[in-house]
Design a protein around this motif. Structure first.
Motif, PDB file in Angstrom:
ATOM      1  N   ILE A 147       0.839  -1.197   0.000  1.00 36.06           N
ATOM      2  CA  ILE A 147       0.000   0.000   0.000  1.00 36.06           C
ATOM      3  C   ILE A 147       0.877   1.251   0.000  1.00 36.06           C
ATOM      4  O   ILE A 147       0.653   2.198  -0.752  1.00 36.06           O
ATOM      5  N   PHE A 148       1.913   1.217   0.836  1.00 39.18           N
ATOM      6  CA  PHE A 148       2.856   2.331   0.935  1.00 39.18           C
ATOM      7  C   PHE A 148       3.471   2.645  -0.427  1.00 39.18           C
ATOM      8  O   PHE A 148       3.440   3.782  -0.901  1.00 39.18           O
ATOM      9  N   VAL A 149       4.007   1.618  -1.042  1.00 39.04           N
ATOM     10  CA  VAL A 149       4.703   1.798  -2.318  1.00 39.04           C
ATOM     11  C   VAL A 149       3.749   2.300  -3.399  1.00 39.04           C
ATOM     12  O   VAL A 149       4.069   3.227  -4.152  1.00 39.04           O
ATOM     13  N   LEU A 150       2.576   1.723  -3.421  1.00 44.06           N
ATOM     14  CA  LEU A 150       1.611   2.072  -4.474  1.00 44.06           C
ATOM     15  C   LEU A 150       1.136   3.516  -4.334  1.00 44.06           C
ATOM     16  O   LEU A 150       1.188   4.307  -5.278  1.00 44.06           O
ATOM     17  N   THR A 151       0.696   3.874  -3.120  1.00 46.85           N
ATOM     18  CA  THR A 151       0.158   5.224  -2.904  1.00 46.85           C
ATOM     19  C   THR A 151       1.234   6.275  -3.126  1.00 46.85           C
ATOM     20  O   THR A 151       1.071   7.201  -3.928  1.00 46.85           O
ATOM     21  N   LEU A 152       2.353   6.127  -2.391  1.00 46.32           N
ATOM     22  CA  LEU A 152       3.396   7.136  -2.495  1.00 46.32           C
ATOM     23  C   LEU A 152       4.038   7.133  -3.870  1.00 46.32           C
ATOM     24  O   LEU A 152       4.420   8.187  -4.391  1.00 46.32           O
ATOM     25  N   GLY A 153       4.131   5.958  -4.462  1.00 53.36           N
ATOM     26  CA  GLY A 153       4.722   5.861  -5.799  1.00 53.36           C
ATOM     27  C   GLY A 153       3.961   6.696  -6.799  1.00 53.36           C
ATOM     28  O   GLY A 153       4.555   7.477  -7.555  1.00 53.36           O
ATOM     29  N   ILE A 154       2.644   6.567  -6.765  1.00 52.26           N
ATOM     30  CA  ILE A 154       1.827   7.318  -7.718  1.00 52.26           C
ATOM     31  C   ILE A 154       1.865   8.812  -7.400  1.00 52.26           C
ATOM     32  O   ILE A 154       2.020   9.664  -8.272  1.00 52.26           O
ATOM     33  N   LEU A 155       1.773   9.120  -6.084  1.00 54.23           N
ATOM     34  CA  LEU A 155       1.776  10.514  -5.659  1.00 54.23           C
ATOM     35  C   LEU A 155       3.085  11.211  -6.024  1.00 54.23           C
ATOM     36  O   LEU A 155       3.104  12.285  -6.630  1.00 54.23           O
ATOM     37  N   TRP A 156       4.198  10.582  -5.656  1.00 49.16           N
ATOM     38  CA  TRP A 156       5.492  11.221  -5.888  1.00 49.16           C
ATOM     39  C   TRP A 156       5.853  11.285  -7.369  1.00 49.16           C
ATOM     40  O   TRP A 156       6.555  12.187  -7.818  1.00 49.16           O
ATOM     41  N   ALA A 157       5.396  10.286  -8.108  1.00 50.94           N
ATOM     42  CA  ALA A 157       5.617  10.327  -9.548  1.00 50.94           C
ATOM     43  C   ALA A 157       4.987  11.606 -10.113  1.00 50.94           C
ATOM     44  O   ALA A 157       5.563  12.274 -10.974  1.00 50.94           O
ATOM     45  N   LEU A 194       7.697   3.597 -10.171  1.00 53.52           N
ATOM     46  CA  LEU A 194       7.165   2.546  -9.297  1.00 53.52           C
ATOM     47  C   LEU A 194       8.139   1.377  -9.109  1.00 53.52           C
ATOM     48  O   LEU A 194       8.407   0.979  -7.965  1.00 53.52           O
ATOM     49  N   PRO A 195       8.695   0.801 -10.167  1.00 55.01           N
ATOM     50  CA  PRO A 195       9.669  -0.282  -9.961  1.00 55.01           C
ATOM     51  C   PRO A 195      10.869   0.174  -9.146  1.00 55.01           C
ATOM     52  O   PRO A 195      11.367  -0.556  -8.284  1.00 55.01           O
ATOM     53  N   PHE A 196      11.326   1.418  -9.393  1.00 55.38           N
ATOM     54  CA  PHE A 196      12.464   1.956  -8.656  1.00 55.38           C
ATOM     55  C   PHE A 196      12.151   2.027  -7.167  1.00 55.38           C
ATOM     56  O   PHE A 196      12.927   1.553  -6.318  1.00 55.38           O
ATOM     57  N   ILE A 225       5.222  -8.163  -4.028  1.00 53.50           N
ATOM     58  CA  ILE A 225       4.949  -6.803  -4.518  1.00 53.50           C
ATOM     59  C   ILE A 225       5.820  -6.527  -5.731  1.00 53.50           C
ATOM     60  O   ILE A 225       5.364  -5.999  -6.740  1.00 53.50           O
ATOM     61  N   TYR A 226       7.091  -6.918  -5.583  1.00 53.09           N
ATOM     62  CA  TYR A 226       8.055  -6.684  -6.665  1.00 53.09           C
ATOM     63  C   TYR A 226       7.566  -7.340  -7.956  1.00 53.09           C
ATOM     64  O   TYR A 226       7.508  -6.704  -9.011  1.00 53.09           O
ATOM     65  N   ILE A 227       7.187  -8.607  -7.861  1.00 48.64           N
ATOM     66  CA  ILE A 227       6.744  -9.335  -9.053  1.00 48.64           C
ATOM     67  C   ILE A 227       5.532  -8.646  -9.682  1.00 48.64           C
ATOM     68  O   ILE A 227       5.483  -8.432 -10.901  1.00 48.64           O
ATOM     69  N   ALA A 228       4.591  -8.239  -8.819  1.00 51.33           N
ATOM     70  CA  ALA A 228       3.388  -7.571  -9.339  1.00 51.33           C
ATOM     71  C   ALA A 228       3.759  -6.287 -10.082  1.00 51.33           C
ATOM     72  O   ALA A 228       3.288  -6.036 -11.205  1.00 51.33           O
ATOM     73  N   VAL A 229       4.617  -5.487  -9.458  1.00 54.26           N
ATOM     74  CA  VAL A 229       4.993  -4.205 -10.065  1.00 54.26           C
ATOM     75  C   VAL A 229       5.773  -4.419 -11.360  1.00 54.26           C
ATOM     76  O   VAL A 229       5.578  -3.711 -12.350  1.00 54.26           O
ATOM     77  N   MET A 230       6.647  -5.412 -11.365  1.00 55.86           N
ATOM     78  CA  MET A 230       7.451  -5.678 -12.557  1.00 55.86           C
ATOM     79  C   MET A 230       6.571  -6.076 -13.737  1.00 55.86           C
ATOM     80  O   MET A 230       6.796  -5.657 -14.866  1.00 55.86           O
ATOM     81  N   ILE A 231       5.558  -6.886 -13.432  1.00 57.57           N
ATOM     82  CA  ILE A 231       4.651  -7.296 -14.497  1.00 57.57           C
ATOM     83  C   ILE A 231       3.887  -6.072 -15.033  1.00 57.57           C
ATOM     84  O   ILE A 231       3.779  -5.865 -16.246  1.00 57.57           O
ATOM     85  N   TYR A 232       3.428  -5.226 -14.099  1.00 56.74           N
ATOM     86  CA  TYR A 232       2.691  -4.027 -14.492  1.00 56.74           C
ATOM     87  C   TYR A 232       3.574  -3.102 -15.340  1.00 56.74           C
ATOM     88  O   TYR A 232       3.173  -2.604 -16.382  1.00 56.74           O
ATOM     89  N   ALA A 233       4.830  -2.901 -14.880  1.00 51.62           N
ATOM     90  CA  ALA A 233       5.693  -1.931 -15.553  1.00 51.62           C
ATOM     91  C   ALA A 233       6.479  -2.547 -16.707  1.00 51.62           C
ATOM     92  O   ALA A 233       7.130  -1.835 -17.461  1.00 51.62           O
ATOM     93  N   GLY A 234       6.436  -3.859 -16.796  1.00 48.52           N
ATOM     94  CA  GLY A 234       7.137  -4.524 -17.885  1.00 48.52           C
ATOM     95  C   GLY A 234       8.646  -4.412 -17.805  1.00 48.52           C
ATOM     96  O   GLY A 234       9.321  -4.246 -18.821  1.00 48.52           O
ATOM     97  N   VAL A 235       9.209  -4.501 -16.606  1.00 52.23           N
ATOM     98  CA  VAL A 235      10.672  -4.480 -16.464  1.00 52.23           C
ATOM     99  C   VAL A 235      11.209  -5.853 -16.840  1.00 52.23           C
ATOM    100  O   VAL A 235      10.749  -6.875 -16.323  1.00 52.23           O
ATOM    101  N   PRO A 236      12.161  -5.930 -17.759  1.00 51.31           N
ATOM    102  CA  PRO A 236      12.629  -7.242 -18.210  1.00 51.31           C
ATOM    103  C   PRO A 236      13.569  -7.897 -17.199  1.00 51.31           C
ATOM    104  O   PRO A 236      14.289  -7.213 -16.472  1.00 51.31           O
ATOM    105  N   VAL A 237      13.527  -9.213 -17.171  1.00 53.32           N
ATOM    106  CA  VAL A 237      14.491  -9.957 -16.377  1.00 53.32           C
ATOM    107  C   VAL A 237      15.727 -10.186 -17.240  1.00 53.32           C
ATOM    108  O   VAL A 237      15.613 -10.658 -18.363  1.00 53.32           O
TER     109      VAL A 237
END
Lengths: 280, 251
Positions: free
Chosen positions: A66-76, A87-89, A146-158
């Motif tokens: 919740i922390f990462v999602l809320t603040l991530g969107i806000l600070w972005a 968000l991935p960062f 959380i990491y896996i979810a965000v990576m899938i959303y943002a499409g960060v490659p492995v």
């Protein structure tokens, strides 16, 4: 009279008692090797968190999410960043920071919370240290969702670089052993150290580039990042999680820190391991 | 062959966080000698043991007698390797099994079986040993189905039976016993006594501190009398006990 004359006389030295230095090294080595013991302690502690709750340790994961999602969107928004990169960062940074900072704070109480054991048994205190590390690695595993979810959303490659997360974790664990031992010892003797550590870490969270990236800082304050050892420990796993390799400078700093830290800890542990039971 | 040697051992306990008024109060307390160290006498230490020497070999069963605060528990903890001496040296050959409180490492939220494993490991047993001893612990503790429940649901008596069963399952070389191990209802007390006797029989060296003359007389073949941290008498159990009684009368 029975008195003092009956005290057994010891004329022959059976064997020399091991030097303090040997004792400390033995404690560290056989403590680390006793994985069945610390493995069990860390595991039981994690299992306990599941008892009588529906999702157990995942509560920390949920609140971190919740922390990462809320603040991530806000600070972005605030800092005009693209959520898909910010968000991935932030996520990987927070994951790493939670690991590093919890290891430090829990290190402060490692011996004071084991007071009962230390005062009634002779065992390798390093077992307690390793149990703390193992437990926190298990927590990291939970947070990984959380990491896996965000990576899938943002499409960060492995990438191949992602594999560097494993040596990173190894380096963090190796350093955690000395940090926890040293802090645990200090906090057992001087109870203020715990408070100091907590306050320093609170500030450090904002000074260390976790919410912002180092290149936003500009060259004038670059030293603030270059010589911030916490940043390098965070980078050790954050960079691979983002598919990058940590910079060579990071490995240099971590390597130096490992050498100096272990040297210092072995010196201090050799001297004061024997006093620990008295301080508790 | 197990052996245990104390060579002129002294133990000073540092007292931290004492205010001046508290230090004055300390002076009238019983127990060890209170000293001040440091330049401005800012460090307060309590001398719990003072120049104690002792040599124990195979088949020695040592009883430690003395008043409260004479240093009995400190001496036991020193023999167990919990405390390192401030001065002097300790030579221990053999595995030491201290039984001070019944269940070190017991966690109330874990089940009986989980605690058998955790406590067993703490007491220095291997997984295999614990697996081998578990039926014996099950049988002695008489807890049956309860062993699968969290220990927090146990009654005090049940908890004690479990702790006692685990603690006495070990195969000690040097056994360090504090009194207070035991008790429970009358039937249990009888079984507990037999189990302790058996445990002591399996050990090479036994060190036992107690106030109970009967226990010392029945369990030990040597005794020492401690007074404010020094050994004032050492030798035959009867002789030392005699001296202790005299001391009590005159004091």
């Amino acid at each position: 009279m029975l008195d003092r004359s009956l005290r057994p006389l010891i004329a022959v030295r059976v064997m020399a008692p091991p030097a303090q230095y040997d004792l400390a090294i033995r404690d560290l080595v056989s403590g680390v090797l006793n994985w069945r013991m610390w493995g069990r302690l860390g595991w039981q502690e994690t299992k306990r968190r599941y008892r009588r709750t529906v999702i157990g340790p995942f509560w920390t994961t949920v609140s971190l999410g919740i922390f990462v999602l809320t603040l991530g969107i806000l600070w972005a928004q605030l800092w005009k960043q693209v959520p898909a990169t910010y968000l991935p960062f932030l996520t990987s940074g927070m994951l790493s920071w939670v690991l590093v900072s919890t290891l430090i704070t829990e290190g402060c109480s490692v011996f004071t919370s084991g007071e009962n054991l230390i005062k009634s048994l002779r065992f390798d205190y390093t077992i307690l240290t390793c149990a703390v590390i193992w437990r926190n690695l298990l927590v990291l595993l939970h947070n990984f969702i959380i990491y896996i979810a965000v990576m899938i959303y943002a499409g960060v490659p492995v990438t191949w670089n992602s594999l560097l997360v494993f040596p990173g974790l190894l380096l963090i664990s190796m350093n955690a052993i000395w940090v926890i031992t040293l802090l645990g010892l200090l906090c057992a003797r001087f109870r203020d150290v715990q408070q100091v550590t907590t306050s320093v870490l609170q500030v450090a969270m904002f000074v260390t580039p976790i919410f912002w990236s180092p290149d936003q800082l500009g060259p004038r304050f670059a030293t603030l990042v270059d010589y911030n050892i916490l940043f390098h420990f965070v980078e050790l796993i954050r960079a691979p999680l983002l598919g990058r390799a940590p910079s060579p400078w990071t490995y240099v700093m971590v390597g130096l820190c490992t050498l100096i830290g272990w040297g210092l800890t072995i010196t201090i542990y050799s001297r004061f391991r024997r006093r620990l039971a008295y301080w508790l | 062959m197990a052996s245990l040697i104390l060579e002129n051992v002294t133990v000073d306990f540092p007292i931290y966080g004492t205010q001046k008024s508290f230090r004055v109060a300390l002076r009238s307390a019983t127990g060890g000698l209170i000293r001040r160290e440091g330049l401005r006498h800012e460090r307060v230490t309590v001398r719990a043991l003072d120049g104690v020497s002792l040599m124990l070999k195979h088949d020695d069963r040592l009883g430690i007698i003395g008043h409260n605060g004479a240093g009995k528990s400190t001496l036991l903890r020193l023999c167990a390797g919990v405390y390192e001496p401030t001065q002097g040296r300790v030579f221990i050959e053999g595995k030491v099994s201290p039984l001070f409180n019944i269940s070190p490492g017991l966690d109330p939220d874990d089940t009986g079986y989980e605690n058998i494993l955790t406590c067993g490991l703490y007491l220095g047993m291997t997984h295999e040993e614990i697996a081998r001893k578990t039926p014996d612990i099950e049988q002695f503790s008489e807890l049956g189905e309860y062993l699968s429940l969290p220990v927090r649901t146990y009654s005090t008596g049940m908890l004690m039976r479990l702790g006692f069963a685990i603690a006495t399952a070990i195969d000690p070389e040097i056994l360090v016993l504090d009194e207070g191990l035991g008790a429970g209802d009358a039937r249990f007390a009888e079984r507990a006594k037999r189990r302790v006797d058996d445990l002591v029989g399996r050990s090479s060296i036994m060190i036992f501190a107690s106030h109970s003359e009967d226990l010392i007389l029945s369990m030990c073949n040597r005794a020492i009398l401690l007074q404010t941290g020094t050994i004032v008498a050492s030798g035959e159990v009867h002789e030392v006990m005699e001296l202790y009684r005299k001391l009590n009368q005159s004091g």
